[in-house]
Write an enzyme that holds these catalytic residues in place. Structure first.
Site, PDB file in Angstrom:
ATOM      1  N   LEU A   1      -9.719  -1.535  -9.643  1.00 23.10           N
ATOM      2  CA  LEU A   1      -8.533  -2.315  -9.287  1.00 23.10           C
ATOM      3  C   LEU A   1      -7.905  -1.748  -8.016  1.00 23.10           C
ATOM      4  O   LEU A   1      -6.880  -1.078  -8.031  1.00 23.10           O
ATOM      5  CB  LEU A   1      -7.526  -2.323 -10.444  1.00 23.10           C
ATOM      6  N   ASP A   2      -8.566  -2.058  -6.885  1.00 24.77           N
ATOM      7  CA  ASP A   2      -8.029  -1.657  -5.586  1.00 24.77           C
ATOM      8  C   ASP A   2      -7.192  -2.805  -5.024  1.00 24.77           C
ATOM      9  O   ASP A   2      -6.977  -3.809  -5.696  1.00 24.77           O
ATOM     10  CB  ASP A   2      -9.168  -1.252  -4.647  1.00 24.77           C
ATOM     11  N   SER A   3      -6.731  -2.667  -3.802  1.00 26.40           N
ATOM     12  CA  SER A   3      -5.832  -3.680  -3.236  1.00 26.40           C
ATOM     13  C   SER A   3      -6.492  -5.053  -3.132  1.00 26.40           C
ATOM     14  O   SER A   3      -5.848  -6.073  -3.386  1.00 26.40           O
ATOM     15  CB  SER A   3      -5.297  -3.233  -1.880  1.00 26.40           C
TER      16      SER A   3
ATOM     17  N   ALA B   1      -8.905  -6.165  -5.096  1.00 24.68           N
ATOM     18  CA  ALA B   1      -9.056  -6.659  -6.467  1.00 24.68           C
ATOM     19  C   ALA B   1      -7.730  -7.183  -7.017  1.00 24.68           C
ATOM     20  O   ALA B   1      -7.714  -8.134  -7.803  1.00 24.68           O
ATOM     21  CB  ALA B   1      -9.624  -5.569  -7.364  1.00 24.68           C
ATOM     22  N   VAL B   2      -6.612  -6.582  -6.604  1.00 23.44           N
ATOM     23  CA  VAL B   2      -5.300  -7.075  -7.030  1.00 23.44           C
ATOM     24  C   VAL B   2      -5.112  -8.507  -6.551  1.00 23.44           C
ATOM     25  O   VAL B   2      -4.678  -9.381  -7.308  1.00 23.44           O
ATOM     26  CB  VAL B   2      -4.166  -6.152  -6.517  1.00 23.44           C
TER      27      VAL B   2
END
Length: 91
Positions: free
Chosen positions: A44-46, A48-49
């Protein structure tokens, strides 16, 4: 007459979207409402957000406001389910 969707009903649906977006099907059984997300799931990186916000919009026919995309919103599976419930008129 349709009944509003409740938060507990939404947890499995939100978890399904999360698992699909992040590609973590093998860990789905480990995720519940209290599972920490942002800062705990390396997937959940930027980017993926943003992908998750779009997927939630499409799945639940809601609009995720840019101002709502915060660490608090993405803190747990339950916080996402609560947000979706608020946006869909659930309790």
């Amino acid at each position: 007459m349709s009944h509003p969707v409740t938060r507990p009903d939404l947890v499995p649906q939100v978890r399904g979207v999360l698992v699909r977006v992040l590609g973590i099907e093998e860990r789905e059984h480990l995720l519940d409402a209290s599972t920490p997300l942002l800062g705990e799931l390396p997937e959940l990186d930027s980017l993926a957000v943003v992908e998750l916000a779009v997927a939630l919009e499409e799945e639940f026919d809601i609009v995720v406001d840019d101002a709502d995309v915060t660490g608090e919103l993405f803190a747990t599976v339950g916080s996402l389910a609560d947000y979706v419930a608020d946006r869909t008129g659930g309790p």
